[in-house]
Design an enzyme around this catalytic site. Structure first.
Site, mmCIF file in Angstrom:
data_model
loop_
_atom_site.group_PDB
_atom_site.id
_atom_site.type_symbol
_atom_site.label_atom_id
_atom_site.label_comp_id
_atom_site.label_asym_id
_atom_site.label_seq_id
_atom_site.Cartn_x
_atom_site.Cartn_y
_atom_site.Cartn_z
ATOM 1 N N VAL A 1 0.842 -1.198 0.000
ATOM 2 C CA VAL A 1 0.000 0.000 0.000
ATOM 3 C C VAL A 1 0.881 1.253 0.000
ATOM 4 O O VAL A 1 2.059 1.196 0.332
ATOM 5 C CB VAL A 1 -0.971 0.037 1.205
ATOM 6 N N CYS A 2 0.250 2.365 -0.374
ATOM 7 C CA CYS A 2 1.017 3.589 -0.528
ATOM 8 C C CYS A 2 1.691 3.979 0.787
ATOM 9 O O CYS A 2 1.122 3.741 1.830
ATOM 10 C CB CYS A 2 0.157 4.738 -1.038
ATOM 11 N N PRO A 3 2.877 4.549 0.746
ATOM 12 C CA PRO A 3 3.579 4.997 -0.470
ATOM 13 C C PRO A 3 4.598 3.992 -1.001
ATOM 14 O O PRO A 3 5.369 4.340 -1.877
ATOM 15 C CB PRO A 3 4.321 6.230 0.048
ATOM 16 N N GLU A 4 4.580 2.762 -0.490
ATOM 17 C CA GLU A 4 5.649 1.832 -0.864
ATOM 18 C C GLU A 4 5.774 1.562 -2.365
ATOM 19 O O GLU A 4 6.887 1.565 -2.885
ATOM 20 C CB GLU A 4 5.481 0.511 -0.100
ATOM 21 N N ALA B 1 -0.501 3.698 6.451
ATOM 22 C CA ALA B 1 -0.751 4.115 5.061
ATOM 23 C C ALA B 1 -2.132 4.710 4.830
ATOM 24 O O ALA B 1 -2.806 4.347 3.885
ATOM 25 C CB ALA B 1 -0.512 2.964 4.090
#
Lengths: 71, 362
Positions: free
Chosen positions: A12-15, B282
């Protein structure tokens, strides 16, 4: 399953953007393939890559997308 | 150019949320709250009897609407994916601790923006705290912090959370006597059920399509200089500002703001703690609700962490009130930082980065 340079499935963001950004900075030109499984990752990676002057081709593969980034 | 796909859609979502928050407030929701994911999950925790703080108990239809709206939008747009298995317990803990931060400040980032737009300067003090917490989260992410990959699950898992919300709606509409409802205080201030539910459905559907988030705008700006989500955040603020001016709810100052306290240090630290926690999971609480509705069971567990965090915050006297932040709450924020920093360091791959650097130099 085809070999891809960056697989961001399940992240999931920001990965996803972070991983692709590192890959683009390492390669600077040529082709980078990315496999993504969420709309958010797909759109964010598209925006990052086009912003850095890469062209983005998106192919739908079932529930995933193969993004081919070229420069 | 604005189109209703990218920036246009995220801006429209922000504007809609800001405007609906003011409408809900005008029709009975608590002042300078309108819509606050943290406050409303806290009310739901009370409504279900998880805590017994009488003034903050109500099964908020807005939350149910957001989840159902996002679920329908995800199914229709074929973006529903049942995913899970990415550090669920850690997410629960981060949601729990982040919620304590929110309840020390008295609001999630959505309410922070709504309070800012009503002239509440205490929220303007919390904003840099929130940004500092996000920056700390980015520091960990840049050092390889990760909660790991989620994997594809059978769709049945993903349906559980939206179905739970549907059941909650049925209980609410049927007037199930086990639910608790405040007779005074913020929980008793309620917009009509259909309006609240409808507003939630619209917000959920739009937020799902736009991938709206209120941690993301600051995170992406710092990490990638990417302003995409910031359009939504600014839109929300501007729509709420205009709305507040129209209904005469703009009152610039620190003192006597609705459901707020003036302790700047703890406003800053509470939001810093929450900003850090929700960067590591996240996404802001709204994003967690939407993501859970899209089938992400890890986000659903995060929401459960938030619910239980709310219950603990009220059962153990951690939550702030207009009188200020109780000592227990101050202690909980400090303890929260210790736990989250420990998690951050434990899950960062600093060594991997060091190894890479050695290889590059060689």
């Amino acid at each position: 399953m085809r070999e891809v340079d960056v697989d961001v499935c399940g992240l999931v963001c920001p990965e996803p953007v972070l991983l692709v950004k590192k890959a683009l900075e390492a390669k600077t030109q040529g082709t980078v393939t990315v496999l993504a499984d969420s709309e958010a990752a797909r759109e964010n990676i598209k925006r990052l890559a086009t912003g850095k002057g890469w062209t983005v081709k998106v192919e739908e593969q079932g529930e995933q997308w193969l993004l081919t980034l070229t420069k | 150019m604005f189109s209703f796909k990218g920036k246009g859609l995220v801006t429209l979502t922000g504007l809609t949320i800001g405007a609906l928050a003011i409408v809900l407030m005008a029709f009975g929701n608590p002042k300078n709250m309108g819509m606050c994911i943290a406050c409303f999950l806290r009310d739901i925790a009370g409504g279900l009897g998880l805590h017994s703080a009488a003034p903050v108990q109500y099964v908020r239809p807005e939350i149910i609407g957001i989840v159902l709206g996002a679920f329908v939008a995800a199914v229709v747009s074929k973006s529903f994916r049942s995913m899970g298995g990415s550090s669920a317990l850690t997410r629960f803990v981060l949601g729990f601790i982040g919620m304590i931060g929110f309840l020390v400040f008295l609001g999630c980032p959505m309410r922070m923006l709504i309070r800012m737009s009503a002239g509440d300067l205490n929220a303007w003090v919390a904003l840099p705290g929130f940004a500092a917490g996000i920056a700390a989260g980015i520091w960990f992410i840049n050092r390889g912090f990760t909660l790991g990959r989620a994997t594809r699950q059978s769709s049945a898992h993903g349906y559980i959370f939206p179905v739970l919300m549907g059941v909650l709606l049925l209980l609410l509409v049927a007037g199930f006597s086990g639910l608790r409802f405040s007779t005074e205080g913020p929980g008793s201030m309620q917009a009509p059920l259909l309006l609240a539910l409808g507003a939630g459905l619209a917000v959920g559907a739009l937020a799902q399509r736009a991938r709206f988030c209120l941690v993301g705008p600051i995170r992406d700006l710092i990490m990638f200089r990417d302003p995409y989500l910031m359009f939504g955040m600014v839109g929300l603020f501007l729509a709420a500002l205009v709305g507040n001016l129209i209904i005469g709810n703009f009152n610039l100052g620190f003192a006597d703001q609705p459901i707020a306290h003036t302790d700047g240090l703890w406003n800053f630290l509470g939001m810093a703690l929450a900003g850090l926690c929700f960067t590591l999971v996240a996404g802001c609480p709204l994003r967690q609700l939407v993501s859970a509705a899209e089938g992400n069971t890890d986000s659903a567990v995060t929401v459960l962490g938030v619910l239980v965090g709310a219950a603990f915050a009220h059962n153990f006297g951690l939550a702030a009130s207009p009188a200020g932040v109780p000592p227990n709450g101050q202690f909980a924020v400090v303890a929260g930082f210790v736990v989250v920093l420990a998690i951050g360091f434990a899950l960062s791959k600093v060594k991997v980065f060091a190894k890479e650097r050695v290889t590059e130099n060689a």
